[in-house]
Design an enzyme around this catalytic site. Structure first.
Site, mmCIF file in Angstrom:
data_model
loop_
_atom_site.group_PDB
_atom_site.id
_atom_site.type_symbol
_atom_site.label_atom_id
_atom_site.label_comp_id
_atom_site.label_asym_id
_atom_site.label_seq_id
_atom_site.Cartn_x
_atom_site.Cartn_y
_atom_site.Cartn_z
ATOM 1 N N GLN A 1 0.678 -1.400 -0.167
ATOM 2 C CA GLN A 1 -0.075 -0.279 -0.115
ATOM 3 C C GLN A 1 1.276 1.025 0.035
ATOM 4 O O GLN A 1 0.480 2.226 0.330
ATOM 5 C CB GLN A 1 -0.755 0.088 1.637
ATOM 6 C CG GLN A 1 -2.018 -1.419 1.052
ATOM 7 C CD GLN A 1 -2.741 -1.572 2.466
ATOM 8 O OE1 GLN A 1 -2.352 -0.562 3.368
ATOM 9 N NE2 GLN A 1 -3.505 -2.305 2.676
ATOM 10 N N HIS B 1 -1.873 0.190 5.741
ATOM 11 C CA HIS B 1 -1.549 0.742 6.578
ATOM 12 C C HIS B 1 -1.060 2.378 7.378
ATOM 13 O O HIS B 1 0.070 2.462 8.339
ATOM 14 C CB HIS B 1 -2.250 0.513 8.201
ATOM 15 C CG HIS B 1 -3.928 -0.955 7.640
ATOM 16 N ND1 HIS B 1 -3.811 -0.795 8.748
ATOM 17 C CD2 HIS B 1 -3.587 -1.064 6.771
ATOM 18 C CE1 HIS B 1 -5.024 -1.095 8.644
ATOM 19 N NE2 HIS B 1 -5.339 -1.987 7.508
#
Lengths: 351, 147
Positions: free
Chosen positions: A78, A140
């Site tokens: 991510q 995250h």
């Protein structure tokens, strides 16, 4: 039959106050973007877009230019080049702020750098923030940035997935919203207890900072952010782990703030803008939120921010694209969609 | 006369997987409770027991399936090893442990995160691996009585 006619009439009377999907048209401005993440409209014909996979694209009058320069990002999972924001005095100084993940597989984190924009390059990089709490996962990051005034920049940080308890630790910069003075570069933790906030908006008219965050399986949230508050993760959540295991026995916990919106099942919210304008007057004082999971745009009514629960609804049922970021400029709504062939789209009224 | 038990090898394999899945679920839930109490959740013993019990029906079946798949390979290997090289209880326990070690370790490169919170620290990870050893030991115990 008479009752049915009456019902139709009542619905017709109610329609003008509510925008429906057929009131919108998706007008593509450009495509071929590689996993766009953040969008900063300079004007309604001039945009800066970050690509998570690297590089910042400038789109002027529909023409794409890959800007030279920009951050050296750690691109994995991510992580990558994330959000982008213009300085409040951009027209004078041409400063652009970009959040990105940097570091290595075993030691990485979120950073923000400021650049000066020229026609086709980002020059004179200045490090504004480097996350002191490091991690070994590429997940995250949070990474949304928003200015509240000329020199105050807020950044959302995620819990790194593996370090969820750190969101409650006041000395950790994981799972926080952090306030940065862009003059002194002093960073302070503004709120704690966040999981993976990927929407951050400051409403200058009411001095309210709004954030939304991804829950796990269920428990996506919209929160009104206040200084020093604890938003609960992982002590209290409406979600469960992807495995089905519980994360906490509590959906509320003393000393923590309950969300104003609880999306269960999760919509996977990403990007957020506060609508204020004339083109879609019915949307005034609504947050416009992208949904990665359902490929929709949701709206949240914040006309009364003191309410404990905000009303939400789906604005566009399905646009066949994962919505990554949403921005409003001069009453016009722009979105970017996240894929190998990402798009910049304007929502225009059909009439 | 053979000392037969009520379990066939297939039944023993199912029992081993169920035991392992249950233990993995217990270890994971306890790890989560410890993590929450480290940030002042103040979960009582009764609260922890309820938390662990609530997790079992959701987590144990999934983990039992993962264990069962791992044990299929592990017990084949244990059977070979126990013929000449290692004592049978040791071989099955070690191979059961290796099966869970491999399954948990394999999750990391696939998902780039650690899905089971218990696997995020060395102590929790050790208990997960020990659960695999228990499954292996149970299997050899049940099947050895059938010989």
């Amino acid at each position: 039959m008479r009752i049915f006619s009456l019902l139709i009439s009542l619905i017709a009377l109610a329609l003008p106050s509510t925008l429906l999907a057929q009131d919108f048209r998706m007008q593509m401005i450009t495509d071929g973007l590689s996993h766009p993440w953040g969008l900063a409209p300079i004007t309604s014909n001039d945009f800066l877009i970050t690509q998570k996979t690297g590089g910042i694209i400038r789109i002027t009058e529909g023409k794409k230019t890959l800007l030279e320069g920009g951050p050296e990002a750690y691109i994995r999972g991510q992580g990558g080049v994330l959000d982008i924001a213009l300085d409040p005095n951009f027209t004078k100084n041409q400063w652009v702020y970009i959040s990105y993940s940097e570091g290595t597989k075993k030691d990485n984190g979120l950073s923000i750098a400021r650049f000066t924009l020229t026609d086709d390059a980002l020059i004179e990089p200045v490090e504004i923030f480097r996350q002191s709490s490091r991690r070994s996962t590429p997940a995250h990051y949070g990474g949304r940035i928003a200015f509240s005034d000329d020199a105050t920049l807020f950044v959302s940080t995620g819990d790194a997935y593996n370090n969820r308890e750190d969101a409650q630790k006041p000395d950790s910069q994981l799972g926080k919203i952090i306030r940065i003075d862009t003059n002194t570069l002093k960073a302070e933790i503004y709120s704690i207890g966040h999981r993976n906030p990927q929407g951050l908006v400051f409403d200058a008219s009411s001095n309210i900072l709004y954030s939304h965050e991804h829950g796990p399986k269920g428990g996506d949230e919209v929160n009104v952010i206040t200084k020093g508050a604890n938003y609960g993760w992982p002590l209290a959540t409406f979600g469960v782990d992807y495995s089905g295991a519980q994360i906490s026995p509590f959906t509320e916990f003393e000393g923590t703030v309950q969300p104003n919106v609880n999306w269960t099942p999760s919509i996977a919210p990403s990007g957020m803008a506060l609508y204020q304008g004339e083109q879609f007057a019915q949307l005034n004082n609504h947050l416009i939120v992208g949904s990665l999971k359902f490929k929709q745009i949701h709206i949240v009514d914040v006309s009364d921010p003191s309410k404990t629960t905000f009303d939400t609804r789906v604005l566009t049922p399905n646009i066949d694209e994962r919505v990554r970021d949403v921005r409003v400029l001069d009453g016009r709504i722009f979105i970017v969609t996240d894929s190998k062939d990402g798009k910049l789209i304007e929502l225009t009224p059909t009439s | 006369m053979q000392n037969r038990t009520f379990l066939t090898p297939l039944g023993s394999w199912v029992a081993a997987a169920l035991l392992c899945g249950t233990l993995l679920s217990l270890v994971n839930s306890i790890s989560v409770v410890i993590g929450l109490n480290s940030i002042n959740a103040n979960i009582s013993v009764l609260g922890a027991a309820l938390f662990i019990a609530n997790d079992l029906p959701n987590l144990a079946p999934v983990l039992a399936m993962v264990s069962g798949i791992g044990f299929t390979i592990a017990f084949t290997l244990a059977n070979l090893l126990s013929r000449n090289l290692i004592a049978r209880p040791m071989a099955y326990a070690a191979c059961g442990a290796i099966a869970i070690f491999t399954a948990v370790a394999a999750m990391h490169p696939i998902f780039e995160t650690t899905l089971l919170p218990a696997a995020r620290g060395p102590i929790g990870f050790s208990f997960l691996v020990a659960s695999g050893a228990c499954g292996g030991f149970l299997y050899q115990h049940l099947t050895s009585r059938q010989l």
